[in-house]
Design an enzyme around this catalytic site. Structure first.
Site, short mmCIF file in Angstrom:
data_model
loop_
_atom_site.label_atom_id
_atom_site.label_comp_id
_atom_site.label_asym_id
_atom_site.label_seq_id
_atom_site.Cartn_x
_atom_site.Cartn_y
_atom_site.Cartn_z
N SER C 13 0.84 -1.21 0.00
CA SER C 13 0.00 0.00 0.00
C SER C 13 0.86 1.25 0.00
CB SER C 13 -0.93 0.00 1.20
OG SER C 13 -0.19 -0.11 2.40
N THR C 145 -39.67 23.80 -15.26
CA THR C 145 -39.88 22.45 -14.76
C THR C 145 -39.97 21.59 -16.00
OG1 THR C 145 -42.27 22.65 -14.70
CG2 THR C 145 -41.11 23.15 -12.66
N HIS C 146 -39.45 20.38 -15.93
CA HIS C 146 -39.42 19.50 -17.11
C HIS C 146 -38.69 20.15 -18.28
CE1 HIS C 146 -42.82 17.14 -15.29
NE2 HIS C 146 -43.12 18.32 -14.80
N SER C 267 -11.84 23.72 -30.03
CA SER C 267 -11.91 22.40 -30.62
C SER C 267 -10.64 22.18 -31.41
CB SER C 267 -13.12 22.35 -31.53
OG SER C 267 -12.91 21.44 -32.58
N LYS C 273 -15.54 26.96 -31.94
CA LYS C 273 -16.13 26.40 -30.74
C LYS C 273 -15.62 27.06 -29.46
CE LYS C 273 -18.48 23.22 -30.44
NZ LYS C 273 -18.11 21.82 -30.39
N ASN C 275 -16.25 25.58 -25.91
CA ASN C 275 -16.89 24.49 -25.19
C ASN C 275 -16.78 24.67 -23.68
OD1 ASN C 275 -17.41 23.20 -27.64
ND2 ASN C 275 -15.34 22.33 -27.67
N GLU C 280 -18.55 20.57 -17.99
CA GLU C 280 -18.78 19.18 -18.40
C GLU C 280 -17.97 18.20 -17.57
OE1 GLU C 280 -19.13 18.77 -23.02
OE2 GLU C 280 -17.87 20.49 -22.57
N TYR C 307 -10.34 -6.64 11.76
CA TYR C 307 -9.68 -6.16 10.55
C TYR C 307 -9.54 -7.29 9.53
CZ TYR C 307 -6.40 -3.93 7.42
OH TYR C 307 -5.82 -3.41 6.30
N GLN C 312 -7.85 -2.49 3.25
CA GLN C 312 -6.80 -1.64 2.67
C GLN C 312 -7.33 -0.91 1.44
OE1 GLN C 312 -2.74 -3.23 2.37
NE2 GLN C 312 -2.81 -2.79 0.19
#
Lengths: 451, 451, 451, 451
Positions: C13, C145-146, C267, C273, C275, C280, C307, C312
Site C-alpha cells: 500500500s 420544470t421538465h 476544438s 467552438k 466548449n 462538463e 480487521y 486496505q
C-alpha cells in the site's frame, strides 16, 4: 398473502417467484416425463403428475390457485397443491432434482424469453427510427459537441446513431440469452443426482441447447442474470441519451420538435405546460436499472459455493429490470412517431454560419495550408465576424483576405449544402451516404427480424 | 507535472492518457500513410511525419519526452513535439481527423490489447486450476450449501466449477473485444470528414475488422468500455468467491489448506499469524471494479450526442480496472500452486456421516417410497442420531427400522464412496465423471490457447 | 518504486498510503510521548524516537526519503527508517499499538482535515454564489420544470437554490467529520492492549474529541469514510446540476450566459467552438465519486470482525474522492465569476407571456372561481393564443371573455413584474423576498466561516 | 389497476404512491385549514373539504376507495374523489400549492416516520445485543483478524462492537430525519405562490420544525432521501457483517452457535440441513439497498432545476429500502435471542494457545526487550511449537529460554484469563471493562429510548 410470522414473511419468495409458475411447471412436466422414460417412476405416475400440473397451471391462470404464503416458494406451492390433488404420488416428482437446480432452470427459461421479447422490442424501435428518419430525410439540424453547435448533420443521420446503439444492444442481449441457454437441471442440490436421469432429454424438452458441465457451478451461477442486467443498463443508458435529446429538442429554446399530446402531460397548476414526461421518466428509469445491476453484483460478491440463500435476491431486481426495459421500449416507438419537426426552427438553427467554420479551415487546407495553421486563421476570422455580428457568409472576400491571402472568390461556394455533401466518407452525414445507410440499416433489420 | 493553473490542471488528461502514447502514435502513423496514399499530403511529408512519430515514441519509451502539463492531452503533446521537430508540416497530420475520432480509436486499440491479455491471464489461471485439481484428484471435501455441509464432493470437482466461471468470462471479454474491433477514425469531430480518406485502409493498418457505420455514434460510443467493465465486474466477482473460499479453508476452523508463505503475511503485533492477505485483497478489489463500472455508467447517462467532455472520465477507471484485474489474475496461479491440502482435516470433515443423509433418502426411494416421504423419514432418523451423538453409519438396522420398515441390511452399503460414485450424471461429482471433465476441460483449453 | 515480486506489489500500500505520512508521524510522536509519560519507555527513549520522527518527516517533505516498495506500507517504511537511524530502540515505538489501530487513526486524522478543507471550499463557493447573485440582482429568467418554461424567477433566486444545497452539504460533511473525531489508538490489533496506556492523553495530543468505546469496532469501523463518500456523492450531484445548467445556458439555443475564456476551450478542428469543458468535466466527475462510494460499500459488505485486508482498499477511492471534490470546488468560484449574463437573451426569454399563465389562473381564483376550473379556463385561453401566434398580453379583453365572464379590464395588470412580486411568500421569488434571502444567506455564512 | 394505455401505465405513479395517502391527506387538511384561516377560502368550504378528506381516508383504509389507474397519482386520485363528493368546491383545495411542493411534503412526512420507526428498530436490536451479551457474559471466543484466530475476546465484547455500529446508524438516520424536517409546502410549482398563505402555520400543523428557504430548491431537493438511503446502506452493511458471522459461527467447522429452528430452514432434498436462511437473506438484502441508493443518485445526477419527471423515480426504491430495512431489523432480535452458544466448542477454540502469542511478546517487553525484537523472538517460539505440535503452554521454561534468556518461570502465568484481564484499557476486552461497557451501553439506550 400477509403471513403472520415475520420470519416466514422475511424468507418467503412466493410473492414474487409466483411469476415463474409457467417455467416451473414446464420444468416439472419435462422432469416427470423423463423420470418415466428412465423407469424411475411409472408411466402412469408420470401421467397423473403431468395432468395434475396442467390443471394447476390453469388454476393459476384463472386466478383460482390458493397462494398460501406459508408455502415459501412457487416450487413448494405447486408441489403442495399437487399433493392435495394426487396424494403421496406427488412426492415422487421431486426425485432426482432439488430446488437449487430447479430454480436455476426456471430463471434461465425466464431470461431466454425476456431476451426474445427485448430483442423484438429493440427491433421495433429500430424500425421506428428508420421510419422517422425516412419521413424527415431532408431535415438538417446542427450537430453538437459539448452541447455547442458544431457542424450540420441530417436529422436522419442523427437518428441512425441510435439505430447503431440498439444494434449493439441486441447483440449483447443475445449473448446473455446464449449464456442462459444451458440446462442446470440434473445438478441436484450441488453434487449431481444419484439417479440414471437423462439430462439431454430434459434439455431437448425444455428447449435448451446444451446441459451444464459442472453441478456446483450450475446451482451457484447467476452470470446470465448479470449479463442481462449489464446489457439492460447499457441499453437504458442509450435510451436515456435519446430521451435527453427529446427533452432538449422540445424545450422552447431549441424548439426543434413537438411531441404528441399523448406523450406529454400538463401541469397541475401551469395551464400552458406540455411536459415531455415520458422521455423524462425513461431517462429516470435508467437509475433503477443501474441499481439492480449493482444490487446483484453486491449479492454475489464473495459468496462461497454452492447455493446460498442470498441468491434468492436475484429475482425482484431482474423482474423489475425486465419490466422497466420492456415498458420503456414499448413507449418509445409511439413517442417517436408522434414527433413533429418544426422545420422553421431547425432550418434557422442549421443556417448558423458558424457551423461552416470547419469547412472554411478545410478550404484553406485545400489551398495548401497545413490544417493546424488553417484552423488558427479561421479562429481569427470567426472572432472578427462574431464581434461584428456577422455570419461567415456575410463577410466580403476582402474581409476574408485580411486573415489569409489564400482566400479566393470560391470561398463563397461554402454553404450548408456543400458542407453536408462533402462528408461523403463512409459513416458521414452526406445525404447520399445517409440514404445508403438507411437502406443498409433496413436490410440489416430484415435479415434478423425479431429474436 | 504540476501545472500552476487550477483550470488547466482540472481539464488536463495528459497525466493519465499519456498511457495511450503507443496507440496514439500507431493511429497517427497509419493516418499519415493513408493521407499520402490518397494524395492529401505528399509522400515526403508523410515520411517526415512518420519518422518524427517514431522518434517521439522512442523518446517516450526512454523517458526523455517532455510531458508538459499545459499540453492538455497526449494527442496535443505529441503534435506539439512533432511541430518542434518538423515545423509547420506537422500541422498537416491533423487533416481529416479530430481528437474525437482519434481518442475513440486509441481506446479501442487499448481495449483490444487488454482483452487479449485478460484472456491469456484467464487461460493461465484455468490451466492452474486443472493442474491443482489433478494434483489432488482423490481429495474429498464436504460440499456446502448455505455454508452448511451438504454432500461430499471431490475437491477437483469444486475447482472445476471455477474453471467454468472463467470460461464464461473469456467469452464475455471476447464479446467486449469484438465490440472494440470497429474503427471510428474518419468520423471527424462528429459528422464525417470532407476529405477523400480511405477508412478501410486505416482499419487494415491498425488491425480493425471493420469501420464504423455512423460518425455521430462512432465518436460518442463507449459501449465497448462498458462491456469490458461489466465483464471485469463479473470476473472479479468469481475471483472474490474463490478468494472467500481460500480464506475460509485456511482458517483454523476449516483447516483444509495452508497457503504458501509467499501468499500470506504476518501481523505487526501477533507473532503467530499467517494471514491470507492476497486472497483478502483480491476479494476487496472487487469493490473498486464494481465502482468503476458504475462510474462510467453514470458518466454516460443522459448525455446528448455527440462528444461531451464528461467522456474524458472514461479513462482512469478503465485503466485501473485493467490493472486490478491483470494483477489479480497474475497472483492467483501462484497462490493456488502454493496451496497445501491438509488431508487429515479434509478427510475428517468429509467423513461427517450427515453428508450421506440425502443418499439414505434416495435409498428409500429405491425401495419404492416417494421422495418427499423418504425425505421426511430420514429427517427423523437424522434427529434421532444427532440427539444420541451418533453418526448415520453407527445406527443399527434395528434403529433404522424404527423409522421405516423399508430399511434393509443393504443400508450399510451407503458410504462416502458410494455417495460420490452414485453422482455419475453429466456434471456430477462421481470420480469417473470428474476425470472425464478434467480431460475435456484440458481439451477446451488447448483448442483455444490464449486469445 | 517498481518492486519485482508481483505479490509484494499486489499487497503493497506504500505507493498510495505514503500520502498519510504526516498523520502517521503525528500519531507516532503522540504515542511515544504517551509511552514515556506512562513509564512504558524512558523519557530519553521517547526523545530520541520523536527527534527521529521529526527528521524523517523532513526527509519525506524534501523528497529524500527512500520509499522502498518492499516495505509494504507507510508505517513499516517509517519504522524501518527509524531503526536505521536509532537502532533497536526504534522497536519500542510499536509497544501498545498495532497497525490496525494506527491506520484507523491515520485515516481519521486525514478525514478530519479533508472535512475542514471541503467545508472551506463549500463556503467559498457559497460566497461566490451570493456575489454573482447580487451582481445580477435584477436579471429575470424563465424558471423551468421538465425543462419547459414555467414561471419567471430571478436569476439570484435560482442561484440561491444552490446556496441551500451546499448548505446542507456542509452539515453532512460535518457529520462525517464528527464521526471521524473518535480516537481508535489503544485498541491494539482488535482486543485492546495490555499496557497501562493513556488514551485520553493521546486523544488530546492528536485533537480528537473522544476515544472509541470498543476495540473490535474501532479497528473494523470505516463508517466515517462511507459518510464522507456519501456526502461527497450528494455534493457532486448538486454540482452536476449546476454544471448542467451552465452547459445549457451557454448553448446557442439558450444563450443566457457566456463563460469566461479560461473556463471554456476550443476544438481541435472547429475553430469557432467555445466548449464549456470545465462544467462538463465537473458533471462527469460525479461518476467516479459515485463509483468510489459504491466501491467501499462493496468492500465492507459481509466482512466478519475485526480487521481484514480487504479494508486496505478503503484508501485510493477516498483519496481520489477528496481530490476530485476539492478540485471541482476549486474551479467553480472562478467559473461563476467569469460568467457574463446576456441580458438581451434572458429578457427575451423571460418576456414569454406563457410564463404568466398561472397568474391568469390565479387571477380567476381571485374572482371567485375554484382553482381547478380556473386552470381549465386558462388552458383554453392558452391554446387559443398559441394557435393564433399571440402572447397572452396581446389578447383583447373580449378575447379573454370568450372563455370566462370573470375576466375584467384589470387582467391587463398581469405582467412579468406583477408575477414576480406576487410570489412574496417566504422562499418565493419576489424581488423583496430574494433581497432578504440574500441578506440572510450572507449572515449564515458569516456566522459559520469555513470549518 | 391495469390501465389499457401503455403511456398512462408508464407514467402513472398511483400503483405505488397510493402508499402516501395518509401523508397526502394530512397535507390537504392542513392546507384547507390554512386557506380558510387566511381568508382564501371560506370556513365552510374548508370544513366541507376536510370532512370529505377524512371520509376518503376512511374509504382507503377500508379498501373501498376506487383507485382508477388513469388518475395518474395519489394527489389526483384524492382530488377527483373529493370532486365526486363535493362538486366544484373541491377545486379550491389546490389553490396556492402544486403537486411539486405537495409530493415533496408527502415524502418528507413519510421519511420522518420511517426514521422514527428505524430508530426504534435499531434500539430494539441494540437492547437485544445487550441482553444476549449479558446472558453469555463469561463466554470467550477467539477474536479474529483476516479470519485467523488472533487474540481471545469475550463474546459480549464482540457483540458490543455491533452495539456501537448501530449507535452510529441511529445518529445517521436522525440526521436524515432532521433534513426531512423542513416544510416545502408553499413553494408552489417552483417560484412560490401568489397567495397570502401562512407557511409557519402549515409547518406547525404538520409537525415540521421549519419552512424551506428557497422555492426552487424546495421542489427539486431529494437530499433527505439520499441521506436516508445512505444511512440504510451503511446500516445494512453492518447487519451483513453480523449475518456473516452468524453464518460462520453456525457452520459445522466453527460450531460456536446453534440458531433457533424458527430462524433456520431445511433443504428440499437434504434431510439433515439446518440452513441459516434468515441471516443469509439479511446479508443478501444489502445488495438491493445499495442498489436503491445508487439508483436515486443516478436519477438526480445532472438534472436542471426545478422539478423533472425523472424524480418520480424517487419512490419505489425508497419504499423498498424502508421495507427491507424494517423487515431485517424486525427479524434480528428474535434470531439473536434464539441463538444457543455451544460452550464446549467456544471453550475449545479459545483455548488455542496461539491466541497468547502477543502476550508472550508483551511479556518480553516487560522484561525490557523492544517490542519489535520481542515480536521476532516469539515468532520463532511459535514456529518451534507448531512444528512440534505443542501449545505455547506446553513448552518448558528451558524450551522458551532457547529463544531468549529473558524468559523466566513467571512465563507460565500467561493464560487465557491473564490475557483477557490485561486488556483493561478503555474499549478493551478485559471482563471488568466489558461489564462497565455493558452498563454504559444500557444507560445510553435508556437516555435515548426510541426516536
Amino acid at each position: 398473502m400477509t403471513p403472520q410470522n415475520p420470519v416466514t414473511e422475511y424468507t418467503a419468495s412466493l410473492p414474487f417467484d409466483r411469476r415463474l409458475y409457467r417455467q416451473d411447471i414446464a420444468c416439472s412436466i419435462a422432469h416427470a416425463r423423463m423420470l418415466a422414460r428412465q423407469g424411475i417412476i411409472t408411466e402412469k405416475e408420470a401421467e397423473a403428475i403431468i395432468m395434475g400440473l396442467v390443471a394447476i397451471r390453469e388454476e393459476i391462470e384463472q386466478g383460482t390457485f390458493p397462494f398460501r404464503p406459508e408455502l415459501e416458494d412457487i416450487h413448494m406451492a405447486i408441489e403442495a397443491r399437487l399433493t392435495e390433488r394426487l396424494g403421496a404420488v406427488a412426492g415422487k416428482l421431486h426425485t432426482g432434482r432439488s430446488r437449487n437446480d430447479l430454480v436455476a432452470t426456471d430463471m434461465r427459461l425466464y431470461i431466454k424469453e425476456a431476451v426474445a421479447q427485448t430483442v423484438a422490442g429493440l427491433h421495433h424501435l429500430q424500425a421506428t427510427l428508420l421510419e422517422v428518419a425516412q419521413a424527415h430525410a431532408d431535415v438538417v439540424i446542427p450537430g453538437y459537441t459539448h452541447l455547442q453547435r458544431a457542424q450540420p448533420v441530417l436529422l436522419a443521420h442523427h437518428l441512425l446513431a441510435y439505430f447503431e446503439m440498439l444494434h449493439r444492444d441486441c447483440a449483447r442481449f443475445r449473448h446473455a440469452g446464449a449464456e442462459a441457454d444451458v440446462l442446470p437441471l440434473g445438478s441436484g442440490a450441488l453434487a449431481g443426482v444419484p439417479y440414471p436421469i437423462d439430462r439431454e432429454f430434459l434439455a431437448q424438452e425444455l428447449g435448451f441447447s446444451r446441459v451444464s458441465d459442472n453441478s456446483l457451478d450450475a446451482v451457484s451461477d447467476r452470470d446470465f442474470l448479470l449479463s442481462f442486467l449489464a446489457a439492460a443498463a447499457t441499453c437504458m443508458m442509450h435510451l436515456s441519451r435519446l430521451a435527453e435529446e427529446l427533452v432538449l429538442w422540445s424545450s422552447a429554446e431549441f424548439g426543434f420538435i413537438t411531441l404528441g399530446e399523448g406523450y406529454t402531460s400538463g401541469s397541475s397548476i401551469m395551464p400552458h405546460k406540455r411536459n415531455p414526461d415520458v422521455a423524462e421518466l425513461a431517462r429516470g428509469k435508467t437509475g433503477r436499472v443501474y441499481g439492480h445491476l449493482l444490487g446483484l453484483l453486491t449479492v454475489m460478491k464473495g459468496l462461497p459455493l454452492a447455493y446460498n440463500r442470498d441468491m434468492q435476491e436475484d429475482k425482484e431486481g431482474t423482474f423489475d429490470t425486465v419490466d422497466s426495459l420492456q415498458a420503456t421500449l414499448g413507449v418509445f416507438p409511439g413517442m417517436l412517431r408522434s414527433l413533429q419537426v418544426n422545420r422553421e426552427r431547425t432550418s434557422q438553427a442549421a443556417a448558423d454560419s458558424l457551423l461552416l467554420a470547419t469547412d472554411v479551415a478545410d478550404y484553406l487546407v485545400g489551398k495548401g495550408l497545413p490544417f493546424r495553421q488553417a484552423h488558427q486563421v479561421v479562429a481569427q476570422v470567426v472572432r472578427y465576424a462574431v464581434e461584428r455580428g456577422k455570419g461567415l457568409g456575410e463577410l466580403s472576400l476582402e474581409e476574408y483576405r485580411r486573415f489569409s491571402p489564400l482566400f479566393a472568390p470560391d470561398v463563397s461556394t461554402l454553404t450548408l449544402d456543400s458542407a453536408l455533401a462533402a462528408r461523403r466518407v463512409k459513416g458521414g452525414t452526406a445525404p447520399r451516404r445517409v440514404r445508403e445507410a438507411l437502406a443498409e440499416a433496413q436490410k440489416r433489420l430484415e435479415v434478423c427480424p425479431g429474436s
